[in-house]
Write a protein that holds these residues in place. Structure first.
Motif, PDB file in Angstrom:
ATOM      1  N   GLY A  82      -3.686   5.360 -22.208  1.00  0.00           N
ATOM      2  CA  GLY A  82      -5.085   5.490 -21.836  1.00  0.00           C
ATOM      3  C   GLY A  82      -5.254   5.959 -20.409  1.00  0.00           C
ATOM      4  N   ALA A  83      -6.492   5.903 -19.936  1.00  0.00           N
ATOM      5  CA  ALA A  83      -6.864   6.338 -18.589  1.00  0.00           C
ATOM      6  C   ALA A  83      -6.977   5.116 -17.679  1.00  0.00           C
ATOM      7  CB  ALA A  83      -8.184   7.095 -18.633  1.00  0.00           C
ATOM      8  N   TYR A  84      -6.326   5.181 -16.541  1.00  0.00           N
ATOM      9  CA  TYR A  84      -6.330   4.092 -15.571  1.00  0.00           C
ATOM     10  C   TYR A  84      -6.593   4.663 -14.180  1.00  0.00           C
ATOM     11  CZ  TYR A  84      -4.008   1.487 -19.300  1.00  0.00           C
ATOM     12  OH  TYR A  84      -3.703   0.884 -20.491  1.00  0.00           O
ATOM     13  N   ALA A  85      -7.099   3.836 -13.290  1.00  0.00           N
ATOM     14  CA  ALA A  85      -7.253   4.195 -11.885  1.00  0.00           C
ATOM     15  C   ALA A  85      -6.733   3.035 -11.052  1.00  0.00           C
ATOM     16  CB  ALA A  85      -8.706   4.486 -11.556  1.00  0.00           C
ATOM     17  N   VAL A  86      -6.208   3.365  -9.872  1.00  0.00           N
ATOM     18  CA  VAL A  86      -5.594   2.365  -9.001  1.00  0.00           C
ATOM     19  C   VAL A  86      -6.290   2.379  -7.640  1.00  0.00           C
ATOM     20  CG1 VAL A  86      -3.452   1.667  -7.843  1.00  0.00           C
ATOM     21  CG2 VAL A  86      -3.359   2.669 -10.142  1.00  0.00           C
ATOM     22  N   SER A  87      -6.567   1.198  -7.134  1.00  0.00           N
ATOM     23  CA  SER A  87      -7.011   1.068  -5.743  1.00  0.00           C
ATOM     24  C   SER A  87      -6.051   0.122  -5.037  1.00  0.00           C
ATOM     25  CB  SER A  87      -8.448   0.545  -5.652  1.00  0.00           C
ATOM     26  OG  SER A  87      -8.522  -0.802  -6.040  1.00  0.00           O
ATOM     27  N   ALA A  88      -5.863   0.351  -3.743  1.00  0.00           N
ATOM     28  CA  ALA A  88      -4.940  -0.490  -2.977  1.00  0.00           C
ATOM     29  C   ALA A  88      -5.457  -0.621  -1.551  1.00  0.00           C
ATOM     30  CB  ALA A  88      -3.541   0.123  -2.971  1.00  0.00           C
ATOM     31  N   TYR A  89      -5.111  -1.726  -0.943  1.00  0.00           N
ATOM     32  CA  TYR A  89      -5.403  -1.891   0.483  1.00  0.00           C
ATOM     33  C   TYR A  89      -4.407  -2.857   1.089  1.00  0.00           C
ATOM     34  CZ  TYR A  89      -7.744  -6.406  -0.412  1.00  0.00           C
ATOM     35  OH  TYR A  89      -8.026  -7.704  -0.776  1.00  0.00           O
ATOM     36  N   GLN A  90      -4.242  -2.767   2.405  1.00  0.00           N
ATOM     37  CA  GLN A  90      -3.384  -3.702   3.111  1.00  0.00           C
ATOM     38  C   GLN A  90      -4.269  -4.785   3.708  1.00  0.00           C
ATOM     39  OE1 GLN A  90      -0.716  -2.121   6.079  1.00  0.00           O
ATOM     40  NE2 GLN A  90       0.157  -4.132   6.526  1.00  0.00           N
ATOM     41  N   ASP A  91      -4.102  -5.977   3.212  1.00  0.00           N
ATOM     42  CA  ASP A  91      -4.866  -7.139   3.669  1.00  0.00           C
ATOM     43  C   ASP A  91      -4.198  -7.682   4.930  1.00  0.00           C
ATOM     44  OD1 ASP A  91      -6.570  -9.288   3.854  1.00  0.00           O
ATOM     45  OD2 ASP A  91      -5.742 -10.351   2.129  1.00  0.00           O
ATOM     46  N   LEU A  92      -4.541  -7.098   6.061  1.00  0.00           N
ATOM     47  CA  LEU A  92      -3.869  -7.418   7.317  1.00  0.00           C
ATOM     48  C   LEU A  92      -4.020  -8.877   7.735  1.00  0.00           C
ATOM     49  CD1 LEU A  92      -4.864  -4.185   9.253  1.00  0.00           C
ATOM     50  CD2 LEU A  92      -2.574  -4.802   8.437  1.00  0.00           C
ATOM     51  N   ASN A  93      -5.173  -9.464   7.471  1.00  0.00           N
ATOM     52  CA  ASN A  93      -5.423 -10.842   7.904  1.00  0.00           C
ATOM     53  C   ASN A  93      -5.285 -11.855   6.767  1.00  0.00           C
ATOM     54  OD1 ASN A  93      -7.719 -10.224   6.484  1.00  0.00           O
ATOM     55  ND2 ASN A  93      -9.124 -10.530   8.204  1.00  0.00           N
ATOM     56  N   SER A  94      -4.794 -11.434   5.628  1.00  0.00           N
ATOM     57  CA  SER A  94      -4.500 -12.309   4.481  1.00  0.00           C
ATOM     58  C   SER A  94      -5.699 -13.119   3.996  1.00  0.00           C
ATOM     59  CB  SER A  94      -3.336 -13.249   4.813  1.00  0.00           C
ATOM     60  OG  SER A  94      -2.175 -12.511   5.105  1.00  0.00           O
TER      61      SER A  94
END
Length: 146
Positions: A82-94
């Motif tokens: 199927g169709a998927y999309a990805v998002s990501a981020y660096q959680d610097l302060n947790s």
């Protein structure tokens, strides 16, 4: 009695073949997140399969990994085609959220599959879509911002 054994054996054979075919359809998606500048916090990755929820709504699956300079990899296993999309981020302060300034611009590094970019907001699902088939595949997300 012999007839019942043959029928049962045939039914079991068909069931096993169908079960095996279902498993063969599942594939792994490896997400490579590049541009991790610091070994601070975690890299948070969300997988979406619905345009209505992307990128701030209902997540299909989410994972996090300790940040390390360079790149990190995560694997989403046994995905249906199927169709998927990805998002990501660096959680610097947790704090387990993408921090933003007063006008809503992210203050932590973030990115999307296919390097999708939005105009005056997040990108559209269609711009970040990765098609998953029966074979394992890999997608790259480049972090930017901060």
């Amino acid at each position: 009695m012999m007839f019942q054994q043959r029928v049962l054996s045939g039914v079991c054979g068909v069931w096993l073949a169908l079960a095996g075919a279902g498993l063969a359809q599942a594939a792994d998606l490896t997400v490579v997140v590049k541009g991790v500048a610091k070994a601070e916090g975690q890299v948070m990755v969300a997988l979406f399969n619905d345009a209505a929820g992307f990128p701030r709504g209902k997540v299909l699956q989410g994972q996090m990994v300790a940040a390390k300079p360079g790149q990190v990899e995560l694997v989403f296993k046994d995905l249906a085609p199927g169709a998927y999309a990805v998002s990501a981020y660096q959680d610097l302060n947790s704090n387990q959220r993408l921090d933003a300034n007063l006008v809503g611009m992210p203050t932590e590094p973030y990115g999307f599959s296919r390097d999708a970019r939005g105009k005056f907001g997040p990108p559209k699902f269609e711009d970040a879509v990765v098609r998953v088939g029966a074979e394992a595949q890999q997608v790259l997300v480049n972090l930017s911002g901060q």
